[in-house]
Design an enzyme around this catalytic site. Sequence first.
Site, mmCIF file in Angstrom:
data_model
loop_
_atom_site.group_PDB
_atom_site.id
_atom_site.type_symbol
_atom_site.label_atom_id
_atom_site.label_comp_id
_atom_site.label_asym_id
_atom_site.label_seq_id
_atom_site.Cartn_x
_atom_site.Cartn_y
_atom_site.Cartn_z
ATOM 1 N N HIS B 83 2.300 -24.584 -6.619
ATOM 2 C CA HIS B 83 1.602 -23.887 -7.700
ATOM 3 C C HIS B 83 1.201 -22.490 -7.222
ATOM 4 O O HIS B 83 0.525 -22.352 -6.215
ATOM 5 C CB HIS B 83 0.363 -24.688 -8.097
ATOM 6 C CG HIS B 83 -0.133 -24.389 -9.469
ATOM 7 N ND1 HIS B 83 -0.645 -23.162 -9.838
ATOM 8 C CD2 HIS B 83 -0.213 -25.164 -10.574
ATOM 9 C CE1 HIS B 83 -1.009 -23.208 -11.108
ATOM 10 N NE2 HIS B 83 -0.759 -24.405 -11.570
ATOM 11 N N GLY B 163 -16.911 -7.446 -8.303
ATOM 12 C CA GLY B 163 -16.580 -7.667 -6.901
ATOM 13 C C GLY B 163 -15.766 -6.527 -6.309
ATOM 14 O O GLY B 163 -15.543 -5.490 -6.952
ATOM 15 N N PRO B 169 -7.189 -11.250 2.266
ATOM 16 C CA PRO B 169 -6.081 -12.215 2.164
ATOM 17 C C PRO B 169 -6.511 -13.668 2.392
ATOM 18 O O PRO B 169 -5.810 -14.588 1.997
ATOM 19 C CB PRO B 169 -5.094 -11.769 3.246
ATOM 20 C CG PRO B 169 -5.867 -10.872 4.151
ATOM 21 C CD PRO B 169 -6.960 -10.261 3.342
ATOM 22 N N GLY B 172 -8.664 -14.138 -1.440
ATOM 23 C CA GLY B 172 -7.948 -13.903 -2.681
ATOM 24 C C GLY B 172 -8.885 -13.456 -3.783
ATOM 25 O O GLY B 172 -9.973 -12.936 -3.529
#
Lengths: 306, 306
Positions: B83, B163, B169, B172
């Site tokens: 996904h 934000g 990384p 996310g």
Amino acid sequence: MPAPLFEAVPNFSEGRDQTRISSITEALGAVPGVRVLGLHSDPDHNRSVLTFAGGEDAVLSGAVGLARACARELDLVSQSGEHPRMGVLDVLPFVPLEGATMDDAVRLARRAGEALGLLGFPVFLYGSAATAPHRRALPDVRRGGYEGVASRLRDPLWKPDHGPETLDPHLGAVAVGARPFLVAFNAFLDTDDVEVARAVARRVRESGGGLPAVRALGFGVGGKAQVSMNLTDFERTPIPAALEAVRSAASSLGASVESTELAGLAPLEAILQTARYYLGLRELEAHHVLETRLYDPSGTRSSYTC
Amino acid sequence: MPAPLFEAVPNFSEGRDQTRISSITEALGAVPGVRVLGLHSDPDHNRSVLTFAGGEDAVLSGAVGLARACARELDLVSQSGEHPRMGVLDVLPFVPLEGATMDDAVRLARRAGEALGLLGFPVFLYGSAATAPHRRALPDVRRGGYEGVASRLRDPLWKPDHGPETLDPHLGAVAVGARPFLVAFNAFLDTDDVEVARAVARRVRESGGGLPAVRALGFGVGGKAQVSMNLTDFERTPIPAALEAVRSAASSLGASVESTELAGLAPLEAILQTARYYLGLRELEAHHVLETRLYDPSGTRSSYTC
């Protein structure tokens, strides 16, 4: 799934003295787990009706607290009013709500009957809790009020189910029973002709050979003909069945149903039943309704994964 | 009347490690007023979906607790799975339940977006909470997963709503939104011919020019043709409207609906809506259902007379 819930609808013999009424109502409300839903007092009848609900043990405790308060605050000898009564706490029906069956309500009624008997009330179990067929109908149990009950006491058919076999004239006796929730459902017709509503009512009600557990009358309300119904057992005749019968009868008289209303509250099961009927659902229970999973009448939050 | 209630359906990027999944779920369940209704984990997708509900402040606190747990337990760099995902906490939709409006859910989503932004998540508001039309559709917000979001960051059209404007990384980004409750409703036809179900589905679904906010497919289930529907906004297309369209389409093909089912939970409002539709009720709200008067999600017993 929440614990089985019950409603109780005590009728007590004071409708004028606000101090006594408040004292009795507060004694009930002080019981943990009891939710008081309503109070209606009638000064002419000199009578009040309280509605409360909760789990089985809370409702039982509430009933006992209420009965003690009535015994303390009221005196049948000094009461008078238009409504015939046989006791300071006159009638106490229990009604099964979500998660409870009629058997559960009968059990609760019998526990209450025993408890009130131990408090000194002669108790007659009626309705679904009756211990013999001739005691099922409340009008038969109460016939003649205090004097009527006193005159029947020697008759073995009318011995109290619980409590003393003599009457204290200050306390009287109490009828304790179990019955289904009564749904008040009205259908407004597209005519101002009240006779049409009356004809429809005569056709659909049980006493006219119509649907079981349905009482109906025709009225004029706000210029419209209205069929006013009491569904006394919506498991036997659900709301949709009553409505379809009204639609059919009205149609044969050249009229139709324009709108409907529920007068008062409806139990969740009656609404689920309606959705099952019209949608053809294989099943629909309370636990399928998301909001029921968020509530717990004891106030305990529970958290689970599935 | 109970306080407005909301559902939240966070999707997070861990579907294999039971220890991490439990830690995240427990962090959510520990928040007072939060009711966890379900957890579904998919090891192939390496993704889990939690369902929880409660009042506005509790659900907001739950969302913040959950987000902090995801940031602590998960690392997007080490995640892989079928996904596509853009963050350790990937998607967070809010749904209005009984007593809450879509505007309320949008407000809650925007409060959550601000809070998560302060926690260090780049936040994209989507659905009914979107701050621009091109951001409404979740697939457009998430296109390309982490890499896609990273490549669009310089584009003013894709600046985060809250934000930081740079991506970590390991963390996310997260899409936070408001949408209606999705009702899964299936109709079983009186035929085994799946083509009939497919034809009915093509006719009733929005993408075929049918009803708004309806997705539908035809299947064979247990030897019966089934029209399987997702009602993505039951205020626009209620369950009865979907059913009547299926009945009508089936009838024109010589078939009829034999039975139906709700797959999963239904909001109370959808059930009330169904009863109003078929009974022609002038009104039917949650507070007319007796059992709703017995519950208080905060656990406070209240007592009143009327």
